[in-house]
Design a protein around this motif. Sequence first.
Motif, PDB file in Angstrom:
ATOM      1  N   ILE A 134       0.839  -1.196   0.000  1.00 49.61           N
ATOM      2  CA  ILE A 134       0.000   0.000   0.000  1.00 49.61           C
ATOM      3  C   ILE A 134       0.873   1.245   0.000  1.00 49.61           C
ATOM      4  N   ALA A 135       0.652   2.120  -0.960  1.00 53.85           N
ATOM      5  CA  ALA A 135       1.369   3.397  -1.051  1.00 53.85           C
ATOM      6  C   ALA A 135       0.505   4.505  -0.460  1.00 53.85           C
ATOM      7  N   GLY A 158       6.477  11.452  -0.037  1.00 54.34           N
ATOM      8  CA  GLY A 158       6.227  12.836   0.344  1.00 54.34           C
ATOM      9  C   GLY A 158       5.155  13.483  -0.508  1.00 54.34           C
ATOM     10  N   GLU A 159       4.947  12.983  -1.722  1.00 55.04           N
ATOM     11  CA  GLU A 159       4.000  13.576  -2.662  1.00 55.04           C
ATOM     12  C   GLU A 159       2.882  12.592  -2.975  1.00 55.04           C
ATOM     13  N   ALA A 160       1.655  13.110  -3.085  1.00 54.19           N
ATOM     14  CA  ALA A 160       0.516  12.257  -3.406  1.00 54.19           C
ATOM     15  C   ALA A 160       0.678  11.612  -4.780  1.00 54.19           C
ATOM     16  N   ASN A 161       1.211  12.363  -5.747  1.00 54.54           N
ATOM     17  CA  ASN A 161       1.335  11.816  -7.103  1.00 54.54           C
ATOM     18  C   ASN A 161       2.397  10.723  -7.179  1.00 54.54           C
ATOM     19  N   GLU A 162       3.378  10.737  -6.266  1.00 55.01           N
ATOM     20  CA  GLU A 162       4.393   9.688  -6.255  1.00 55.01           C
ATOM     21  C   GLU A 162       3.782   8.348  -5.865  1.00 55.01           C
ATOM     22  N   ALA A 163       2.825   8.385  -4.944  1.00 53.16           N
ATOM     23  CA  ALA A 163       2.146   7.156  -4.543  1.00 53.16           C
ATOM     24  C   ALA A 163       1.358   6.587  -5.712  1.00 53.16           C
ATOM     25  N   VAL A 164       0.719   7.461  -6.478  1.00 55.86           N
ATOM     26  CA  VAL A 164      -0.047   7.015  -7.645  1.00 55.86           C
ATOM     27  C   VAL A 164       0.885   6.433  -8.706  1.00 55.86           C
ATOM     28  N   GLU A 165       2.030   7.051  -8.904  1.00 54.11           N
ATOM     29  CA  GLU A 165       3.000   6.534  -9.870  1.00 54.11           C
ATOM     30  C   GLU A 165       3.483   5.150  -9.459  1.00 54.11           C
ATOM     31  N   GLU A 166       3.649   4.923  -8.157  1.00 56.20           N
ATOM     32  CA  GLU A 166       4.065   3.613  -7.660  1.00 56.20           C
ATOM     33  C   GLU A 166       3.020   2.552  -7.987  1.00 56.20           C
ATOM     34  N   LEU A 167       1.744   2.946  -7.887  1.00 57.64           N
ATOM     35  CA  LEU A 167       0.653   2.043  -8.248  1.00 57.64           C
ATOM     36  C   LEU A 167       0.664   1.752  -9.742  1.00 57.64           C
ATOM     37  N   GLN A 168       0.821   2.780 -10.542  1.00 58.37           N
ATOM     38  CA  GLN A 168       0.855   2.600 -11.994  1.00 58.37           C
ATOM     39  C   GLN A 168       2.009   1.706 -12.447  1.00 58.37           C
ATOM     40  N   ASN A 169       3.144   1.854 -11.780  1.00 58.68           N
ATOM     41  CA  ASN A 169       4.338   1.100 -12.165  1.00 58.68           C
ATOM     42  C   ASN A 169       4.311  -0.350 -11.682  1.00 58.68           C
ATOM     43  N   GLY A 170       3.273  -0.703 -10.933  1.00 60.37           N
ATOM     44  CA  GLY A 170       3.171  -2.065 -10.444  1.00 60.37           C
ATOM     45  C   GLY A 170       3.979  -2.330  -9.195  1.00 60.37           C
ATOM     46  N   GLU A 171       4.546  -1.276  -8.592  1.00 62.16           N
ATOM     47  CA  GLU A 171       5.337  -1.448  -7.378  1.00 62.16           C
ATOM     48  C   GLU A 171       4.470  -1.393  -6.125  1.00 62.16           C
ATOM     49  N   ALA A 172       3.203  -1.006  -6.284  1.00 61.39           N
ATOM     50  CA  ALA A 172       2.235  -1.005  -5.184  1.00 61.39           C
ATOM     51  C   ALA A 172       0.936  -1.607  -5.697  1.00 61.39           C
ATOM     52  N   ASP A 173       0.167  -2.187  -4.795  1.00 64.04           N
ATOM     53  CA  ASP A 173      -1.106  -2.800  -5.168  1.00 64.04           C
ATOM     54  C   ASP A 173      -2.273  -1.840  -4.995  1.00 64.04           C
ATOM     55  N   ALA A 174      -2.106  -0.838  -4.111  1.00 67.70           N
ATOM     56  CA  ALA A 174      -3.195   0.087  -3.829  1.00 67.70           C
ATOM     57  C   ALA A 174      -2.633   1.374  -3.250  1.00 67.70           C
ATOM     58  N   VAL A 175      -3.426   2.429  -3.324  1.00 71.25           N
ATOM     59  CA  VAL A 175      -3.095   3.726  -2.731  1.00 71.25           C
ATOM     60  C   VAL A 175      -4.226   4.117  -1.796  1.00 71.25           C
ATOM     61  N   ILE A 176      -3.882   4.502  -0.575  1.00 69.93           N
ATOM     62  CA  ILE A 176      -4.875   5.057   0.343  1.00 69.93           C
ATOM     63  C   ILE A 176      -4.688   6.564   0.381  1.00 69.93           C
ATOM     64  N   GLY A 177      -5.776   7.295   0.127  1.00 69.05           N
ATOM     65  CA  GLY A 177      -5.695   8.755   0.119  1.00 69.05           C
ATOM     66  C   GLY A 177      -7.042   9.392   0.393  1.00 69.05           C
ATOM     67  N   LEU A 192      -5.113   6.984 -16.809  1.00 68.60           N
ATOM     68  CA  LEU A 192      -4.330   6.292 -15.792  1.00 68.60           C
ATOM     69  C   LEU A 192      -4.864   4.889 -15.519  1.00 68.60           C
ATOM     70  N   GLY A 193      -6.129   4.645 -15.883  1.00 63.99           N
ATOM     71  CA  GLY A 193      -6.691   3.313 -15.696  1.00 63.99           C
ATOM     72  C   GLY A 193      -6.839   2.916 -14.243  1.00 63.99           C
ATOM     73  N   LEU A 194      -7.417   3.809 -13.420  1.00 62.76           N
ATOM     74  CA  LEU A 194      -7.577   3.544 -11.993  1.00 62.76           C
ATOM     75  C   LEU A 194      -9.057   3.521 -11.625  1.00 62.76           C
ATOM     76  N   ARG A 195      -9.354   2.886 -10.512  1.00 63.16           N
ATOM     77  CA  ARG A 195     -10.708   2.902  -9.967  1.00 63.16           C
ATOM     78  C   ARG A 195     -10.625   2.945  -8.445  1.00 63.16           C
ATOM     79  N   SER A 196     -11.703   3.404  -7.819  1.00 66.12           N
ATOM     80  CA  SER A 196     -11.787   3.457  -6.362  1.00 66.12           C
ATOM     81  C   SER A 196     -12.614   2.289  -5.853  1.00 66.12           C
ATOM     82  N   LEU A 197     -12.188   1.724  -4.745  1.00 64.41           N
ATOM     83  CA  LEU A 197     -13.019   0.722  -4.095  1.00 64.41           C
ATOM     84  C   LEU A 197     -14.256   1.403  -3.522  1.00 64.41           C
ATOM     85  N   PRO A 198     -15.380   0.714  -3.458  1.00 66.45           N
ATOM     86  CA  PRO A 198     -16.595   1.339  -2.919  1.00 66.45           C
ATOM     87  C   PRO A 198     -16.458   1.638  -1.435  1.00 66.45           C
ATOM     88  N   GLY A 199     -17.089   2.715  -1.005  1.00 62.72           N
ATOM     89  CA  GLY A 199     -17.099   3.078   0.403  1.00 62.72           C
ATOM     90  C   GLY A 199     -15.885   3.874   0.831  1.00 62.72           C
TER      91      GLY A 199
END
Length: 245
Positions: A134-135, A158-177, A192-199
């Motif tokens: 989790i990033a 340190g940056e919110a977009n860095e966590a998203v990049e980690e998800l895109q690159n396959g180095e993280a499975d999910a981002v909590i934000g 970016l091909g992303l989706r949010s889990l419900p709730g």
Amino acid sequence: FNSTNSAGLSGCLGDDEVENPKMSLRVGTRLDSPPLEFYAENGKDYLGFEIDLIRAIAKKMNARVEIEDINFDALIPALQSNMIDLAISGMTITDERSQIVVFSDPYYESGLTVLVKANNSSINSFDDLRGKRIATRVGSTGYAAARQIAGVNIIEFGEANEAVEELQNGEADAVIGDRPVNDYLVKNNAELGLRSLPGTLSAEYYGIAVAKDNKELLQKINESLQYIRDSGEYDKIYSKWFGEN
């Protein structure tokens, strides 16, 4: 998802809307979280819900605003060292933070959500996060929430977009934000091909943080916030960035 990494930059905001200001407000924020606060495409101007909100509050206070772009985890230390007068940056009101700073009345009901890749079929609920990578952003309530999930590997940025990049690159499975940031990201960055889990993982409220010994400023902020709520200006700002109230 563009965000300029430029902690420490500063600039004036809203001088044209305040005639003969009686004071200056040094405002700390991290300009990396649309639609809350972010840089315009020219890389110079500041945009976002919280930018408009603090501009409206300052106008009521007859104050000139000076924006300081500061890393999120450095905002409270900046308040403590008197580098800034207030911090507004999607900062959740928590008991831990309230021990070292004081918060304004809440101005936004948020919550934590989870981003995964749209084609990820193995993570469909919060329970599926157990044992995953989790990033999240350092010093955030997202990090605190990730620590409560069994067996996770937390990757801090340190940056919110860095966590998203980690998800895109396959180095993280999910981002909590934060929900508004994640919702905006999914809605406005389909490539970016992303989706949010419900709730949501939690219900949270944002507040403007002020140093403990600056109760006079806190009172002025709360009075101005209440004024723009009563006048309908808050609703206009909210609708501009979120489309509903």
